[in-house]
Scaffold this active site. Sequence first.
Site, PDB file in Angstrom:
ATOM      1  N   CYS A   1       0.812  -1.219   0.000  1.00  0.00           N
ATOM      2  CA  CYS A   1       0.000   0.000   0.000  1.00  0.00           C
ATOM      3  C   CYS A   1       0.851   1.276   0.000  1.00  0.00           C
ATOM      4  CB  CYS A   1      -0.980  -0.051   1.169  1.00  0.00           C
ATOM      5  SG  CYS A   1      -2.375   1.057   0.956  1.00  0.00           S
TER       6      CYS A   1
ATOM      7  N   HIS B   1      -3.925  -5.390   0.167  1.00  0.00           N
ATOM      8  CA  HIS B   1      -3.571  -5.866   1.513  1.00  0.00           C
ATOM      9  C   HIS B   1      -3.576  -7.396   1.603  1.00  0.00           C
ATOM     10  CE1 HIS B   1      -3.449  -2.114   3.858  1.00  0.00           C
ATOM     11  NE2 HIS B   1      -4.247  -1.671   2.907  1.00  0.00           N
TER      12      HIS B   1
ATOM     13  N   GLY C   1      -6.228   5.913  -1.863  1.00  0.00           N
ATOM     14  CA  GLY C   1      -6.784   6.966  -2.700  1.00  0.00           C
ATOM     15  C   GLY C   1      -5.773   7.464  -3.713  1.00  0.00           C
TER      16      GLY C   1
ATOM     17  N   GLU D   1      -2.529  -9.149   3.899  1.00  0.00           N
ATOM     18  CA  GLU D   1      -2.705  -9.628   5.277  1.00  0.00           C
ATOM     19  C   GLU D   1      -4.179  -9.623   5.689  1.00  0.00           C
ATOM     20  OE1 GLU D   1      -3.444  -5.531   5.767  1.00  0.00           O
ATOM     21  OE2 GLU D   1      -1.941  -6.536   4.566  1.00  0.00           O
TER      22      GLU D   1
END
Length: 358
Positions: free
Chosen positions: A248, A333, A292, A335
């Site tokens: 990310c 993500h 974003g 995780e």
Amino acid sequence: MMKAFLILEDGHVFTGTSIGSQKEIISEIVFNTSMTGYLEVLTDPSYAGQAVCMTYPLIGNYGICYEDQESLRPWPDGYIVRELSRMPSNFRSQDTIQNFLKKFDIPGIAGIDTRALTKILREKGTMNGMITTNENYNLDEIIPKLKAYNTGKVVEKVTCSEKSVLKGDGYKVALLDLGAKNNIARSLNQRGCQVTIYPALTSAEEILADHPDGIMLSNGPGDPKECTSVIEEIKKLYQSDVPIFAICLGHQLMALANGADTHKMKYGHRGGNHPVKDLETGRVYISSQNHGYVVDTDNLDPKVAVPAFINVNDGTNEGLKYTGKNIFTVQFHPEACPGPQDSGYLFDRFLQMMGGNQ
């Protein structure tokens, strides 16, 4: 019930009822399409500086279970829902969302048409807004304030204050906490790694002096270009030959550290249902996302990095593999568990990369 108002910078006003705290906030209004996992959304540090609208109409029906938190507290400035469940039912439930928001002084609004709000944000793009209980609000005064709002440097706000260690007897991983969700350290620790968590502004020298087998750059909030000092340290980590895995915000910062660019998306990707394609195998995984901003791959030098994943819906970049380096980064993500364990294999890939350094 106390009335509350959500005022958008384009002049739209939604009227609902106040939930949580009654303070007035100005924030960036974003939406999340997850059907479950509202506690994980609330406690994800990547939402610092934003108020979250949940598109799923009923929120809170299984209550709050404190061990599911992704960090020690909730981070959004505000919370927007269609209907808040008043009587949660689940054998693990320890509290209600209403109490949870009050306890952490987070204001919210319930009873508005979240679908209409989401359509506005999709058409016009993410906007700033205000949640207030003041019935005598003055739009002419409020709108200029909304337009002036900026999330600013939020990474410093969410990172840990000191170094800590999760003991393990396998590889030593250095995790740079830019607003990390607990599950990142846990996913590595469950695979035997000893994870040392460092505050976001730690120098590359300090991290490398601990001789990690691998470095993990976490997720986090805000505009990646605001993290100027962190980007400088990441350049040094890139120069070291330690294997690096980034998620990310970490993925965006590694790209910026290597001359790529990032831009703000119209309304971002936030939810547990985003399909991403692994360009090496052709397989598509359902991923959990919260961002974003996105990395531009147009001017990416293939001698530096090549795209590794793309978003199946809109073709945006979802991951990079760095040429001639033991580095790969993803925008989503792995995780989180939307698929449920679909992309968990990326942690195993990171362990294989560290195999050369043991």
